[in-house]
Design an enzyme around this catalytic site. Structure first.
Site, mmCIF file in Angstrom:
data_model
loop_
_atom_site.group_PDB
_atom_site.id
_atom_site.type_symbol
_atom_site.label_atom_id
_atom_site.label_comp_id
_atom_site.label_asym_id
_atom_site.label_seq_id
_atom_site.Cartn_x
_atom_site.Cartn_y
_atom_site.Cartn_z
ATOM 1 N N GLU A 19 46.334 32.194 37.150
ATOM 2 C CA GLU A 19 44.959 31.441 37.044
ATOM 3 C C GLU A 19 44.650 30.857 35.746
ATOM 4 O OE1 GLU A 19 40.449 31.952 36.793
ATOM 5 O OE2 GLU A 19 41.481 33.217 38.249
ATOM 6 N N GLU A 51 45.772 35.605 27.117
ATOM 7 C CA GLU A 51 44.993 35.728 28.418
ATOM 8 C C GLU A 51 45.151 37.145 28.770
ATOM 9 O OE1 GLU A 51 42.908 33.546 29.346
ATOM 10 O OE2 GLU A 51 43.703 32.444 27.907
#
Length: 1259
Positions: free
Chosen positions: A237, A308
């Protein structure tokens, strides 16, 4: 709230079945502003909101604050990152860790909600937000992959049939045919499916105009991860979302984007204008292109994966609050038999550190393909065929080359036991999906792709009667950071679709029954000091968990826990054995029908985001969705078939796991979990160990089963608080009339452009009102009284805040008991709340104009002003609550850190932090009463009303009920305020640290400094307009290139802005947006030092000061560097000049927010506030009329004028770093009696299943 629907029946949790909640602060929009660590001594979520009994699901100004009770959410959502492209350059705020609270129940319940706030908002730890996650609706096609087959086993069905108690006069055949008939479906929802399997749903909706929502839901979540993949869905995501170039191209269009992951799905969503400002081309295809790239064609670059990875590891530490740990415990025990109790979306740190790009890509290939996804589009859409064409053009070829569309076995969809009867706002699903195409692709060429027929793909162990004699022993979670005792008793059953009139009827009966339980508990025991803090019953279903869960939650001071459990069980038994009374049935049925009628009238006022949230949950739950009109008509139809006997029979079944606990026929609790502190504070003895055993818990439950019970007596409910005869006498005595408004010479000022009318009563009370049709037959009224905590003296520290809470705790007016006042509010659909801030006391009423609802609200306000009742026991409870809260501060890293910073910066001024035990001990009932009521002087008060009323109606109410309040004009006798000062630079106080012993490591920091107030006044007494007026609006070569120099018209607009009283408010608001964007880009994205960082300005209106706060969460190893980086950004605006695109983006964000909120009555209340307040002399009508043009006129030079008023030098800037962990430098186990905490009631009791399980936005 963004938030699940809330009703007047606080404490009984229901989710809406028939229509979405009218929330203008959805979980997405709310996260943009509210999920950050706002430094205020009292965060909004800590405002104690004890709502009067009103069924109207109002939202707006404080809607999100009603979610603060720490209730947890079964729907674990990971990753919602709010990237508001117009706000923060596509910054992403992950909601995966964000706390959501589907089962939120307010901890206290009475006619007056105390929303007292202090100035320093603690971190996300206490800012629990909740999504619309338990909404029960929608017609789901037979092949839906996310519809769970959770029907009762055939052998059990016969045992669960309702007892036949219908009166013989009913034509049974006709009744059964009626109840078996299907509910009507929402008429406007369009559904379809592409050849590659992608499903899509489209709903035209005009609110807000010229905008739309597009959400791509991929049916994969943490449940689908293997043992070595825990957290990988959340990782994808992050990487897919933030790595999308097409999403980045939407920056500057006014679009916002976000994403989140939970147990069973990952959602990427974009909120966008339909057209760009300077182009005729629509943005539909651009938005769909971005979603296609994000979901199905992401680029897994190593650089983005590593970035991330750092962000998620920081996020993991940030979300690891005590609330999160409580949530984990509750879910682990409730779902001990399946993955739901072990597979949390955030994942495991050791695994997150190891995955390479190849492993991440393989998980994506297995699950992210069109046939495993659903696209939702809701918004200002006029041409559905054109949108379908866009969808086919963008997604039609995706996945066809290498993908087979698996056929799904027919599931039994899990619907839900509806938790909110009344349709909240329009939305729904009509029709069914087209047949899935046959798989003809060569299987040898297919990448293995999976798609479940049942979502989530887990098996549950149901709480069935007689299935086992073995009861799981109560589980006990002890932790040093817990302050109070909380116990949860769970019953878990399959969810059931609500698709027929009979299904709806059952929901209605359960709603009435359980609402009566909540009201009884919170009225009978609140009249005396109860043994519990709250007793709440939650009966709700969860699509994400695939079950319906009934939860009894009891919270209490540790010393009272046994009696609290006993009383809760006793009251459940009373209701189960004797049932609701005829009066209760009539009362609650009538209130539900009135509410339904009101909501049907609001059918055209639903926001697109609320509709979309509603549809997504409905799609998973399998309910028939109706619009408001259909919902009201069906509710009226089934209400006529309901009998008292059936209500009591159906409702009793819900309570059997408690009331018949231990009997062979009773459902076994799925789990009993107590969350308790390791140590407790005893008066005069300090802290001692708190010990509790499973056997003692069972004994306390059994004591409630053996306690004596009697039937509930009927209560006499007043139809009015002021009779016509009394009103006539008051009118004769006080002769109310309108008098000339100060400075105008006229008795009525009306502005045609804004619709605002200003009046002044002969008793000195100024009144503002606006007629608004946007919320049909609804209104809102707010009383503002100047004073607040700033008016407390050194001899009365805490008097105002405790006094407001005392008034809320008492809930009595005149000769009417609290029970009568609350039922009066039930009958008239009134919500009433009370709040104290640093500079004001405010009381707000939300009401319907049906059945004299507005007159009833005015009567209640009149009684509060004239006949408030102050009770000694209410004062004792209020003081004890603040004492308990004070003692809990050292157990919260964020609050303890913020407390220390505010104490240093404001020189220990207790008015901006929490009253200490010593201060609380010095108070008495008379002192707090005087501290509050002494400010209720005519011209120190201001009342504003917004609603769908006529001019004649509102002016009649104003004269009758406000004009007859006893005159009190002498504002000269108002208590004076002691001066407020920022501490002078002192060695050792500019930078401080807090260390908290904890089993897990976390870190946070706050950076703060002085600012002017909204109107340009400073704490030093300076009026900044005097210096601004001397600045030339010249061609500043430093700030503008040659082609950016102002022309004559622009210069005139800038002169007008500089001279406007709202200049500093406008410029400071834009400055805050720019700094927030830079903080994210630098500290989070470029340096990787934090997961969440924000800048907030606290600008007062009445007080001549303000301050700014930067809040940052990090790890112990990075937090010091993060603080330095934040300071560099804050001080670097001169060396790194503001670019025009930064200012343009900030303007679009604020203007877009302003335009969207203009349809909200609550927002208009904010605009009306202080128009006639003598303590805010610069507020005038132009501040409302010219707001848009003022934003548009602001230049970069103006932003620097505002920026230069912030004190950011080393001597003026204060910072405090908090570090928690087993090796933390020093323990903060107690505060000195002379120290002051910051915010009230935040996280006193972190209870509720799953409130922490949604990942936080990553903006």
């Amino acid at each position: 709230m963004a938030s699940s629907s809330s009703s007047i029946f606080s404490g009984v949790k229901f989710s809406p079945i028939l229509a979405p909640f009218n929330s203008r602060e959805s979980h997405r929009s709310g996260f943009i502003k509210d999920s950050r660590n706002k430094v205020r001594c009292n965060p909004p979520q800590n405002r104690v909101r004890v709502e009067a009994q009103s069924l109207i699901p109002y939202n707006g100004l404080w809607a999100k604050q009603s979610t603060k009770s720490g209730r947890w959410k079964r729907n674990i959502v990971l990753g919602q990152r709010i990237t508001e492209t117009s706000l923060s350059q596509g910054s992403k705020f992950c909601l995966t860790c964000k706390k959501t609270q589907p089962g939120i129940r307010r901890s206290l319940h009475r006619a007056f909600v105390d929303r007292t706030s202090f100035s320093l908002s603690s971190s996300r730890l206490t800012s629990s937000l909740r999504k619309h996650s338990q909404i029960l609706n929608a017609t789901v096609g037979p092949d839906e992959p996310h519809a769970a087959g959770t029907a009762w086993p055939d052998s059990i069905v016969a045992e669960r049939q309702d007892v036949d108690l219908l009166p013989p006069e009913f034509d049974r055949a006709e009744l059964e045919a009626f109840l078996g008939a299907e509910l009507p479906s929402h008429p406007k929802l369009h559904r379809g499916q592409l050849k590659n399997g992608l499903r899509y749903l489209i709903l035209p909706n005009k609110v807000p105009p010229n905008r739309f929502e597009a959400h791509m839901e991929v049916h994969v979540g943490s449940i689908d991860e293997e043992d070595d993949e825990q957290g990988i869905a959340h990782m994808i995501e992050h990487v897919a979302f933030l790595g999308s170039k097409k999403r980045e191209k939407l920056l500057g269009t006014g679009a916002r984007s976000n994403a989140y992951t939970d147990f069973h799905h990952t959602v990427f969503h974009i909120h966008s204008p339909t057209h760009t400002k300077d182009s005729e081309d629509d943005l539909f295809q651009s938005v769909l292109d971005a979603l296609n790239e994000i979901a199905f064609n992401p680029k897994f670059l190593s650089s983005r994966v590593e970035k991330e990875r750092r962000a998620i590891l920081s996020e993991l530490q940030m979300m690891n609050t005590i609330e999160y740990r409580v949530d984990c415990q509750l879910l682990q025990h409730l779902h001990s038999e399946n993955k739901l109790g072990r597979r949390f979306p955030i994942g495991l740190e050791e695994q997150i550190k190891k995955w390479d790009v190849d492993k991440i890509r393989k998980f994506h290939e297995r699950w992210y393909f069109p046939a495993n996804a659903t696209l939702y589009m809701v918004g200002d859409i006029d041409n559905i065929p054109r949108i379908v064409h866009h969808i086919e053009a963008v997604f039609g070829k995706t996945g066809l080359d290498n993908e087979a569309i698996p056929t799904s076995p027919s599931p039994g969809a899990f619907g839900a036991m509806a938790n909110f009867l009344v349709p909240k706002l329009p939305a729904g699903l009509g029709g069914t999906f087209s047949q899935e195409r046959t798989n003809t692709t060569d299987q040898s060429k297919i990448i293995k792709r999976e798609r479940h027929a049942i979502r989530p793909p887990v098996e549950h162990k149901w709480s069935l009667p007689g299935t086992s004699v073995d009861l799981k022993p109560p589980q006990i979670f002890k932790h040093e950071l817990l302050q109070n005792f909380a116990i949860n008793m769970f019953c878990k059953i399959p969810v059931s679709k609500v698709q027929t009139f009979g299904d709806l009827r059952n929901v209605l009966m359960k709603r009435i029954f359980l609402s009566a339980l909540h009201f009884r508990i919170n009225t009978r025991y609140k009249s005396s000091n109860p043994p519990f803090t709250s007793v709440e019953l939650d009966h709700s279903d969860s699509g994400r968990e695939g079950c319906t869960v009934t939860t009894l939650t009891v919270t209490a001071e540790p010393k009272n826990w046994q009696n609290a459990v006993k009383v809760a069980v006793q009251e459940v038994r009373r209701l189960k054995e004797f049932g609701v009374t005829k009066g209760e049935l009539t009362r609650y049925m009538d209130a539900l029908l009135k509410d339904s009628e009101h909501l049907a009238a609001m059918i055209d006022n639903v926001s697109s985001v609320d509709n979309l949230d509603f549809i997504m949950e409905s799609d998973a739950l399998g309910h028939t969705v109706m619009d408001q009109t259909q919902g009201h008509e069906t509710l009226v139809a089934v209400a006529g078939t309901v009998t008292l006997e059936e209500v009591n029979t159906v409702g009793a079944k819900v309570l059997e796991f408690i009331s018949d606990f231990g009997k062979p026929t009773a459902p076994l609790p799925a789990a009993i979990v107590a969350c308790v502190p390791t140590k407790v504070h005893g008066d005069g003895v300090g802290e001692s160990d708190f010990n509790i055993t499973p056997g003692e818990i069972l004994d306390s439950v059994k004591s409630g089963l053996l306690a004596h019970i009697e039937a509930e007596p009927e209560l006499e409910v007043p139809k009015e608080l002021i009779s016509q005869l009394q009103l006539q006498e008051l009118t004769l005595q006080r002769n109310p009339c309108f008098v000339p408004i100060h400075g105008s010479g006229v008795t009525k000022l009306h502005d045609e452009e804004t619709g605002i009318t200003q009046l002044r009563l002969s008793n000195g009370i100024p009144v503002n009102f606006k007629i608004s049709k946007t919320e049909s037959r609804a209104g809102v009224m707010r009383l503002i009284v100047g004073g607040g905590r700033a008016a407390e003296t050194s001899d009365s520290k805490g008097a105002v805040v405790v006094g407001v809470r005392t008034l809320s705790e008492g809930g009595r007016v005149g000769d009417f008991s609290r029970e009568q006042v609350e039922l009066f509010c039930v009958n008239h659909l009134i919500n009433c709340s009370l709040e104290s801030t640093e500079e004001f006391i405010a009381m707000e009423f939300r009401f319907t104009l049906r059945d004299n609802g507005m007159q009833a609200a005015f009567q209640l306000l009149h009684m509060v002003l004239e006949h408030s009742v102050w009770l000694e026991d209410a004062f004792d409870r209020a003081r004890q609550l603040y004492l308990s809260y004070y003692r809990s501060i050292p157990k919260s890293l964020e609050r303890a850190t913020a407390h220390k910073l505010m104490t240093a910066m404001l020189n220990g001024d207790e008015r901006f932090i929490e009253p200490t035990p010593k201060s609380l001990q010095n108070l008495n009932l008379e002192s707090v009463k005087d501290a509050v009521m002494s400010h209720f002087v005519g011209d120190n008060m201001e009342i504003s009303i917004v609603g769908d009323f006529s001019e004649e109606e509102i002016e009649r109410c104003i004269l009758d009920y406000l004009g007859t309040v006893k005159a009190s004009h002498d504002s000269a006798k108002l208590p004076g305020s002691e001066p407020i000062v920022f501490r002078q630079p002192t060695a050792g106080l500019q930078f401080q640290q807090v260390f908290l012993k904890d089993t897990d490591e976390r870190a946070c920091a706050y950076i703060a400094g002085p600012a002017p107030n909204r109107w340009g006044f400073t704490v030093d007494g300076d009026d900044l307009f005097e210096s601004v007026s001397k600045l030339s609006v010249a061609h500043d070569g430093l700030l503008k290139s040659e082609d950016q120099l102002l022309d004559g018209r622009d210069m005139e607009l800038q002169r007008k802005l500089r001279a406007h009283p709202l200049f500093f408010g406008i410029a400071m608001g834009l400055l805050a947006e720019i700094i927030n964007s830079r903080l994210f880009t630098t500290v989070r994205d470029s340096l990787g030092l934090t997961y969440d960082v924000s800048f907030e300005l606290n600008l007062f209106d009445r007080l001549n000061l303000g301050w700014y706060v930067i809040s940052v969460t990090s790890t112990p190893g990075k937090v010091y560097k993060a603080v330095d980086a934040c300071k560099s950004v804050l001080r670097g605006l001169h060396s790194n000049q503001i670019a025009p695109r930064e200012l343009d983006r900030a303007k679009r964000t604020l203007l877009m927010r302003h335009e969207a909120e203009l349809k909200s009555n609550a927002y208009w209340l904010n605009l009306l506030a202080h128009l006639q307040a003598s303590s805010v002399p610069r507020k005038e009508l132009s501040c409302v009329k010219e707001l848009t043009s003022l934003y548009e006129a602001a230049s970069i030079e103006d932003i620097y004028v505002a920026y230069n008023q912030l004190k950011v030098d080393e001597d003026s800037l204060y910072s405090c770093i908090g570090v928690a962990g087993a090796q933390a430098g020093e323990d903060i186990t107690a505060l000195s009696e002379e120290e002051e905490p910051e915010d009230a009631f935040s996280g006193v009791l972190p209870v509720g299943r799953g409130s922490s399980m949604t990942t936080r936005p990553t903006t």
